[in-house]
Scaffold this active site. Sequence first.
Site, PDB file in Angstrom:
ATOM      1  N   HIS A 143      65.345   3.948 126.230  1.00 34.67           N
ATOM      2  CA  HIS A 143      65.448   2.476 126.138  1.00 34.67           C
ATOM      3  C   HIS A 143      66.332   2.004 127.278  1.00 34.67           C
ATOM      4  O   HIS A 143      67.560   2.134 127.220  1.00 34.67           O
ATOM      5  CB  HIS A 143      66.068   2.057 124.799  1.00 34.67           C
ATOM      6  CG  HIS A 143      66.119   0.576 124.595  1.00 34.67           C
ATOM      7  ND1 HIS A 143      65.805  -0.022 123.398  1.00 34.67           N
ATOM      8  CD2 HIS A 143      66.438  -0.443 125.429  1.00 34.67           C
ATOM      9  CE1 HIS A 143      65.944  -1.332 123.505  1.00 34.67           C
ATOM     10  NE2 HIS A 143      66.341  -1.607 124.735  1.00 34.67           N
ATOM     11  N   ASN A 158      60.992  -7.055 129.162  1.00 35.62           N
ATOM     12  CA  ASN A 158      61.379  -8.458 128.951  1.00 35.62           C
ATOM     13  C   ASN A 158      61.925  -9.100 130.221  1.00 35.62           C
ATOM     14  O   ASN A 158      63.071  -9.546 130.292  1.00 35.62           O
ATOM     15  CB  ASN A 158      62.382  -8.580 127.799  1.00 35.62           C
ATOM     16  CG  ASN A 158      63.646  -7.775 127.999  1.00 35.62           C
ATOM     17  OD1 ASN A 158      63.636  -6.721 128.652  1.00 35.62           O
ATOM     18  ND2 ASN A 158      64.748  -8.251 127.453  1.00 35.62           N
ATOM     19  N   HIS A 203      67.685   1.064 119.191  1.00 35.58           N
ATOM     20  CA  HIS A 203      69.111   0.732 119.078  1.00 35.58           C
ATOM     21  C   HIS A 203      69.545   0.386 117.654  1.00 35.58           C
ATOM     22  O   HIS A 203      70.056  -0.691 117.386  1.00 35.58           O
ATOM     23  CB  HIS A 203      69.510  -0.373 120.047  1.00 35.58           C
ATOM     24  CG  HIS A 203      68.600  -1.579 120.102  1.00 35.58           C
ATOM     25  ND1 HIS A 203      68.101  -2.199 118.988  1.00 35.58           N
ATOM     26  CD2 HIS A 203      68.123  -2.269 121.164  1.00 35.58           C
ATOM     27  CE1 HIS A 203      67.355  -3.225 119.353  1.00 35.58           C
ATOM     28  NE2 HIS A 203      67.349  -3.282 120.672  1.00 35.58           N
ATOM     29  N   LEU A 255      73.174  -7.178 121.683  1.00 35.08           N
ATOM     30  CA  LEU A 255      72.287  -7.416 120.554  1.00 35.08           C
ATOM     31  C   LEU A 255      71.354  -6.223 120.403  1.00 35.08           C
ATOM     32  O   LEU A 255      70.734  -5.819 121.404  1.00 35.08           O
ATOM     33  CB  LEU A 255      71.460  -8.701 120.763  1.00 35.08           C
ATOM     34  CG  LEU A 255      72.226 -10.010 120.627  1.00 35.08           C
ATOM     35  CD1 LEU A 255      71.340 -11.188 121.008  1.00 35.08           C
ATOM     36  CD2 LEU A 255      72.755 -10.189 119.204  1.00 35.08           C
ATOM     37  N   HIS A 276      73.949  -7.456 133.329  1.00 32.17           N
ATOM     38  CA  HIS A 276      74.021  -8.884 133.628  1.00 32.17           C
ATOM     39  C   HIS A 276      75.137  -9.069 134.654  1.00 32.17           C
ATOM     40  O   HIS A 276      76.183  -8.409 134.563  1.00 32.17           O
ATOM     41  CB  HIS A 276      74.367  -9.710 132.391  1.00 32.17           C
ATOM     42  CG  HIS A 276      73.303  -9.728 131.329  1.00 32.17           C
ATOM     43  ND1 HIS A 276      72.169 -10.510 131.419  1.00 32.17           N
ATOM     44  CD2 HIS A 276      73.204  -9.059 130.158  1.00 32.17           C
ATOM     45  CE1 HIS A 276      71.419 -10.324 130.350  1.00 32.17           C
ATOM     46  NE2 HIS A 276      72.029  -9.443 129.560  1.00 32.17           N
ATOM     47  N   ASP A 319      69.918   1.483 125.982  1.00 33.72           N
ATOM     48  CA  ASP A 319      69.853   0.023 126.014  1.00 33.72           C
ATOM     49  C   ASP A 319      70.805  -0.516 127.076  1.00 33.72           C
ATOM     50  O   ASP A 319      71.369  -1.599 126.935  1.00 33.72           O
ATOM     51  CB  ASP A 319      70.175  -0.583 124.648  1.00 33.72           C
ATOM     52  CG  ASP A 319      69.813  -2.066 124.562  1.00 33.72           C
ATOM     53  OD1 ASP A 319      69.027  -2.534 125.400  1.00 33.72           O
ATOM     54  OD2 ASP A 319      70.352  -2.746 123.659  1.00 33.72           O
ATOM     55  N   HIS A 370      62.389  -3.960 118.434  1.00 30.58           N
ATOM     56  CA  HIS A 370      63.712  -4.571 118.335  1.00 30.58           C
ATOM     57  C   HIS A 370      63.822  -5.094 116.906  1.00 30.58           C
ATOM     58  O   HIS A 370      63.223  -6.114 116.555  1.00 30.58           O
ATOM     59  CB  HIS A 370      63.862  -5.710 119.347  1.00 30.58           C
ATOM     60  CG  HIS A 370      65.221  -6.358 119.301  1.00 30.58           C
ATOM     61  ND1 HIS A 370      66.131  -6.254 120.333  1.00 30.58           N
ATOM     62  CD2 HIS A 370      65.842  -7.099 118.344  1.00 30.58           C
ATOM     63  CE1 HIS A 370      67.233  -6.900 120.023  1.00 30.58           C
ATOM     64  NE2 HIS A 370      67.074  -7.426 118.810  1.00 30.58           N
ATOM     65  N   ALA A 399      73.939 -11.169 126.210  1.00 29.80           N
ATOM     66  CA  ALA A 399      74.122  -9.951 125.424  1.00 29.80           C
ATOM     67  C   ALA A 399      73.702  -8.737 126.229  1.00 29.80           C
ATOM     68  O   ALA A 399      72.652  -8.736 126.858  1.00 29.80           O
ATOM     69  CB  ALA A 399      73.311 -10.034 124.141  1.00 29.80           C
ATOM     70  N   HIS A 440      66.968  -1.088 130.468  1.00 31.30           N
ATOM     71  CA  HIS A 440      66.678  -2.333 131.179  1.00 31.30           C
ATOM     72  C   HIS A 440      67.018  -2.146 132.657  1.00 31.30           C
ATOM     73  O   HIS A 440      68.159  -1.818 133.001  1.00 31.30           O
ATOM     74  CB  HIS A 440      67.516  -3.482 130.619  1.00 31.30           C
ATOM     75  CG  HIS A 440      67.189  -3.826 129.200  1.00 31.30           C
ATOM     76  ND1 HIS A 440      66.226  -4.753 128.865  1.00 31.30           N
ATOM     77  CD2 HIS A 440      67.698  -3.360 128.032  1.00 31.30           C
ATOM     78  CE1 HIS A 440      66.153  -4.848 127.543  1.00 31.30           C
ATOM     79  NE2 HIS A 440      67.033  -4.010 127.020  1.00 31.30           N
ATOM     80  N   LEU A 441      66.029  -2.368 133.510  1.00 31.03           N
ATOM     81  CA  LEU A 441      66.257  -2.288 134.962  1.00 31.03           C
ATOM     82  C   LEU A 441      66.203  -3.647 135.637  1.00 31.03           C
ATOM     83  O   LEU A 441      66.511  -3.756 136.825  1.00 31.03           O
ATOM     84  CB  LEU A 441      65.229  -1.347 135.603  1.00 31.03           C
ATOM     85  CG  LEU A 441      65.419   0.140 135.321  1.00 31.03           C
ATOM     86  CD1 LEU A 441      64.314   0.947 135.991  1.00 31.03           C
ATOM     87  CD2 LEU A 441      66.788   0.630 135.796  1.00 31.03           C
ATOM     88  N   ARG A 442      65.776  -4.686 134.899  1.00 27.14           N
ATOM     89  CA  ARG A 442      65.662  -6.033 135.468  1.00 27.14           C
ATOM     90  C   ARG A 442      64.690  -6.036 136.648  1.00 27.14           C
ATOM     91  O   ARG A 442      63.768  -5.243 136.709  1.00 27.14           O
ATOM     92  CB  ARG A 442      67.033  -6.591 135.849  1.00 27.14           C
ATOM     93  CG  ARG A 442      68.101  -6.484 134.775  1.00 27.14           C
ATOM     94  CD  ARG A 442      67.731  -7.160 133.479  1.00 27.14           C
ATOM     95  NE  ARG A 442      68.877  -7.237 132.583  1.00 27.14           N
ATOM     96  CZ  ARG A 442      68.785  -7.355 131.270  1.00 27.14           C
ATOM     97  NH1 ARG A 442      67.603  -7.398 130.700  1.00 27.14           N
ATOM     98  NH2 ARG A 442      69.869  -7.418 130.517  1.00 27.14           N
ATOM     99  N   LYS A 444      56.255  -2.841 123.295  1.00 25.67           N
ATOM    100  CA  LYS A 444      57.550  -3.293 122.794  1.00 25.67           C
ATOM    101  C   LYS A 444      57.374  -4.556 121.963  1.00 25.67           C
ATOM    102  O   LYS A 444      56.776  -5.532 122.407  1.00 25.67           O
ATOM    103  CB  LYS A 444      58.511  -3.566 123.956  1.00 25.67           C
ATOM    104  CG  LYS A 444      59.882  -4.100 123.537  1.00 25.67           C
ATOM    105  CD  LYS A 444      60.641  -3.096 122.659  1.00 25.67           C
ATOM    106  CE  LYS A 444      61.953  -3.672 122.163  1.00 25.67           C
ATOM    107  NZ  LYS A 444      63.049  -3.469 123.105  1.00 25.67           N
TER     108      LYS A 444
END
Length: 345
Positions: free
Chosen positions: A13, A41, A174, A219, A251, A247, A136, A263, A15-17, A99
């Site tokens: 899980h 996302n 998560h 979150l 940011h 996760d 999620h 978050a 996030h690489l943006r 997802k």
Amino acid sequence: MTQITIRRPDDWHLHLRDGEMLAGIAPESARHFGRAIIMPNLVPPVVTGDDAAAYRERILKALPKGSGFTPLMTLYLTETTDPADVAAAHESGLITALKLYPAGATTNSASGVRDFDKVRPVLEMMAERGIPLCVHGEVVDSDIDIFDREAVFIDRVLDPIRRSTPGLRVVMEHITTKQGVDYARAGGDDLGATITTHHLVINRNHILVGGIKPHYYCLPVAKREEHRLALREAATSGDASFFLGTDSAPHADPAKESACGCAGCFTATNTLSILAEVFEQDGALDKLEAFASRNGPAFYRLPVSEEVVTLTKGAPVTYPGKIETGAGPVTVFDPGMPLHWRVED
């Protein structure tokens, strides 16, 4: 024990943006992990096979030269998702999973599902083909306390979906509660659960006591100490139901340190050192490889990595406090304890 060698871990899980943030933080995960399930996302979200192919190319271009890191792509499930597109993308090997975000549950989740009946044809096709659904697990109803969202989701949404779609393979992502641990344990071979690095370390007091700590806000939000201890017991047990999904969610600092902070905890840089510390504290270093390197591939029906990594215990390791990116500085998660385990290059 002062040294441990394990199969190269995977992150189930991540996030690489995109854009400058992707370019700045992708090397942090690629340094230690072999593969990662990439969250879809973005804005706009990754909803079709073509979207996933384009995003995968952007990720590969952002990796350091010679990196062996493999992004495992996912599609963002919406109420208009085309089952045929999903089936084709999975059959070609382009995507690994879908997802599910309940609409409004977390960062960039506005396109998520509100009416679960509208996605039933997709879920039924996934059950037939063995395509995993990454969930999620939070309800977003205004009358539900934020600390109860996960437990209510299990009863109100997840369990009914699984009962009405036999054979659907689900990853509870998560998890943050004892209820999540108990449900995952009882779920059988078609159910797995990821646990983050930061939820093994912090509870809700870390966020709120002595002033608000925005870089501990995520979150699902961290819960009471009893839930953190349940997560640690699950992660360090060796139980195949549980595996690592950091996760890790970057940011830029101004977006975190604001009147309405984003978050997410960014743990890609120091996750393996933190995990080794946690597992040693719980007398379970011999279970670290199962949690970080073996249980996830087993659930996703993928081979375990042929590569290994070695961690050595010694003087406390120093990690950068921030990662500088073209999108702004990103604060690295502070576990609040010395880290004595170093990943050897």
